[in-house]
Design a protein around this motif. Structure first.
Motif, short mmCIF file in Angstrom:
data_model
loop_
_atom_site.label_atom_id
_atom_site.label_comp_id
_atom_site.label_asym_id
_atom_site.label_seq_id
_atom_site.Cartn_x
_atom_site.Cartn_y
_atom_site.Cartn_z
N ASN A 59 0.77 -1.17 0.08
CA ASN A 59 0.07 -0.05 -0.15
C ASN A 59 0.73 1.25 -0.05
N ASN A 60 2.09 1.16 0.46
CA ASN A 60 3.07 2.34 0.23
C ASN A 60 3.34 2.62 -1.28
N GLY A 61 3.54 1.59 -1.97
CA GLY A 61 3.74 1.84 -3.28
C GLY A 61 2.27 2.41 -3.74
N GLY A 62 1.30 1.72 -3.48
CA GLY A 62 -0.12 2.43 -3.87
C GLY A 62 -0.18 3.90 -3.66
N ASP A 63 0.31 4.35 -2.29
CA ASP A 63 0.27 5.83 -2.17
C ASP A 63 1.33 6.58 -3.43
N GLY A 64 2.24 5.78 -3.50
CA GLY A 64 3.25 6.55 -4.65
C GLY A 64 2.58 6.76 -6.00
N LEU A 65 2.07 5.62 -6.27
CA LEU A 65 1.36 5.64 -7.63
C LEU A 65 0.15 6.69 -7.66
N ALA A 66 -0.63 6.66 -6.72
CA ALA A 66 -1.75 7.72 -6.74
C ALA A 66 -0.97 9.09 -6.78
N PHE A 67 -0.03 9.29 -5.82
CA PHE A 67 0.76 10.72 -6.14
C PHE A 67 1.02 10.79 -7.54
N CYS A 68 1.83 9.85 -8.11
CA CYS A 68 2.11 10.10 -9.58
C CYS A 68 1.17 10.62 -10.48
N ARG A 69 -0.18 10.13 -10.20
CA ARG A 69 -1.34 10.41 -11.14
C ARG A 69 -1.82 11.86 -10.83
N GLN A 70 -1.69 12.26 -9.54
CA GLN A 70 -2.30 13.45 -8.99
C GLN A 70 -1.29 14.73 -9.35
N ILE A 71 -0.19 14.36 -9.22
CA ILE A 71 0.93 15.42 -9.77
C ILE A 71 0.87 15.63 -11.28
N PHE A 72 0.76 14.46 -11.95
CA PHE A 72 0.65 14.61 -13.63
C PHE A 72 -0.33 15.57 -13.82
N GLN A 73 -1.57 15.16 -13.16
CA GLN A 73 -2.86 15.90 -13.53
C GLN A 73 -3.09 17.36 -13.32
N LYS A 74 -1.88 17.65 -12.50
CA LYS A 74 -1.83 19.11 -11.96
C LYS A 74 -0.81 19.99 -12.80
N ASN A 75 -0.27 19.32 -13.95
CA ASN A 75 0.47 20.30 -14.61
C ASN A 75 -0.22 21.40 -15.30
N PHE A 76 0.13 22.60 -15.17
CA PHE A 76 -0.44 23.65 -15.86
C PHE A 76 0.48 24.80 -16.43
N ALA A 77 -0.28 25.67 -17.05
CA ALA A 77 0.69 26.45 -17.92
C ALA A 77 1.95 27.30 -17.06
N GLY A 78 3.27 27.15 -17.87
CA GLY A 78 4.27 27.92 -17.14
C GLY A 78 4.98 26.93 -16.30
N ARG A 79 4.43 25.83 -16.20
CA ARG A 79 5.17 24.98 -15.32
C ARG A 79 5.19 23.49 -16.10
N LYS A 80 6.16 22.80 -16.18
CA LYS A 80 6.38 21.43 -16.89
C LYS A 80 6.89 20.37 -15.71
N VAL A 81 6.11 19.34 -15.44
CA VAL A 81 6.61 18.23 -14.61
C VAL A 81 6.76 17.21 -15.35
N ASP A 82 7.78 16.41 -15.52
CA ASP A 82 8.17 14.98 -16.03
C ASP A 82 7.92 14.23 -14.86
N ILE A 83 7.40 12.92 -15.13
CA ILE A 83 7.18 11.97 -14.03
C ILE A 83 7.63 10.55 -14.90
#
Length: 519
Positions: A59-83
């Motif tokens: 489940n610790n890994g599950g937290d990390g995977l959920a984090f990955c999706r949430q960060i990716f979906q929060k990309n917005f103008a002027g900021r680029k996040v590669d995961i």
């Protein structure tokens, strides 16, 4: 604030899921969101950030995977996040929640979302070193709480590589490789800059090596109802706890109102211990402090602390001994200290034994008093009233027969066990001091500074505890409050002068400043 073992946290989560019907995936999503908030704090001024997530099969890994999706979906103008995600376990053996999060990411990848997932369980030659060299932020979600055995060789290689990085490391719930119950490093562990943990701090993040490897510990609410931890007996001392424990100073009080402390300390070779303990008791608010020792020590006390009342006791070759007269003094005391700087001469054991048998008020045993007790623990049974012992790790080793490393790696349970067995309050001193009472209640103190790592600091702490006890504070609460106040005094000195030059007698001078701030 409570601090929990892995099993206690598992029970709390289980009650939230089964009794309150909070879906486990909901808790996981909230946990991941809280990690993402910390991550955004770190990248808000960057136009480009490369994040590398290491996720295990639990489940610790599950937290990390959920984090990955949430960060990716929060990309917005002027900021680029590669995961990029490196999945470290066998995906076929992943927990149900971890599988659910993994399937979401795989579905997103099928739909063309721009991130990569690498499965390295069956790829022993995967070049994660290169991936690490490119990362700005590393998320450690390999293994969280509950680890009890040394890491596997494949995970050890990853941990070692993470620790050679230049990137910022955020561990999820607990750094991989740390025993979350006691802070022990299980062969090796991730050295995090930040650890985001959930609902309550885990004991292993606060003590032992875990406190060093965890970096800054951030405790986040994930919507588990509070109150489910009522049966937990381990606590973290907070400022609000201590504020409630500071004794009031009635406007019509006099020196008798605020208690008499009798300090039996010092020998010809170590007069300073009596001075430091006596000064600390006065600085904490005691009305009268009696410095009881051999003639040469009392002379030093008079020169350095004219406020103290000196009592010259008979000596043998410069040391207090079994027949040193003190019985009349004990009748007038509100708190007694015995041990600092007494030395280890043959007569000291009998002197300490006589104090413990005759004192009808709280007794604080420190330093050479503890060395005397270690010769025969049965003398603790002779104590008429509440007894406090304040050992450092070496003294606790002599009291228990355990090695220093064994005590350090299990400091909470060592303090709790000794307290229960011998019916004494234990103040077990380390850079994170643990206070335990015979009922099994434990407090962990987080205040303090490396400036305090000096001979004589323990004498100062003993004086602070004695000063509070003499003013009527319950013995256990005096230990809790005194340890926290003493730690803040050291921090205050370091803030003003740095961490190198503190003298323990000077630490006592900062105690009234802390008391004023807390009020």
């Amino acid at each position: 604030m409570k601090a929990v073992l892995a099993e206690e946290m598992k029970s709390i989560e289980g009650e939230a899921i089964h009794d309150f019907k909070i879906p486990s995936l909901s808790l996981m999503e909230t946990a991941a969101f809280k990690v993402s908030l910390k991550c955004f704090d770190l990248i808000q001024d960057r136009k480009y950030t490369k994040i590398l997530v290491f996720a295990g099969k639990g489940n610790n890994g599950g937290d990390g995977l959920a984090f990955c999706r949430q960060i990716f979906q929060k990309n917005f103008a002027g900021r680029k996040v590669d995961i990029e995600v490196i999945f470290t376990g066998d995906k076929n053996k992943a927990s149900e929640e971890c599988k659910a999060q993994l399937n979401i990411l795989l579905k997103m990848a099928e739909r063309g979302f721009d991130f990569k997932i690498y499965f390295i369980y069956d790829e022993p030659f995967f070049d994660f070193e290169k991936k690490l060299s490119e990362a700005d932020i590393i998320i450690d979600a390999i293994i969280g709480t509950g680890l009890k055995q040394n890491l596997r060789e494949d995970i050890l290689k990853i941990v070692s590589a993470i620790n050679r990085r230049k990137a910022i490391v955020i561990s999820v719930d607990c750094p991989t490789g740390i025993n979350s119950d006691n802070g022990e490093v299980l062969k090796d562990a991730v050295k995090a800059d930040y650890t985001v943990t959930f609902h309550l701090p885990k004991i292993g993040l606060l003590v032992g090596s875990g406190a060093v490897y965890s970096g800054e510990v951030i405790v986040e609410d994930i919507n588990i109802p509070y109150g489910l931890e009522a049966s937990v007996k381990t606590n973290v001392i907070t400022k609000n706890d201590v504020r409630k424990l500071i004794p009031k100073r009635p406007i019509n009080g006099n020196k008798g109102t605020f208690g008499k402390v009798f300090i039996f300390a010092g020998c010809e070779n170590m007069p300073g211990a009596c001075v430091i303990a006596s000064k600390a008791a006065y600085r904490t608010g005691a009305g009268l402090v009696y410095s009881c020792s051999v003639k040469s020590v009392c002379r030093v006390v008079r020169n350095h602390l004219p406020e103290a009342v000196t009592k010259v006791l008979s000596d043998r070759d410069g040391f207090l001994f079994g027949e040193s007269s003190m019985e009349e003094d004990l009748k007038n005391a509100d708190a007694v200290v015995v041990g600092p700087g007494l030395g280890t001469a043959d007569g000291v054991f009998d002197f300490v034994k006589n104090i413990l048998r005759r004192a009808a008020v709280p007794v604080i045993i420190d330093a050479d008093g503890l060395n005397a007790v270690s010769k025969d623990l049965n003398i603790l049974k002779d104590v008429k009233y509440k007894c406090i012992i304040t050992p450092h790790l070496g003294e606790m080793s002599r009291l228990t027969g355990k090695s220093v490393s064994e005590i350090k790696n299990n400091i909470v349970e060592c303090a709790r066990g000794f307290s229960k067995k011998h019916g004494v309050i234990v103040v077990l001193k380390d850079f994170r001091t643990v206070i335990a009472n015979p009922d099994g209640e434990v407090y962990i103190n987080l205040s303090g500074s490396s400036a305090m790592a000096k001979g004589g600091s323990g004498d100062c702490l003993t004086g602070v505890i004695a000063g509070l006890t003499a003013q009527g504070v319950d013995c256990f609460h005096a230990c809790v409050a005194g340890t926290y106040i003493f730690g803040l005094a050291g921090e205050k000195f370091a803030e003003k002068y740095g961490e190198y030059g503190l003298l323990p007698s000077e630490c006592a001078d900062f105690v009234p400043i802390i008391l004023k701030e807390l009020q």
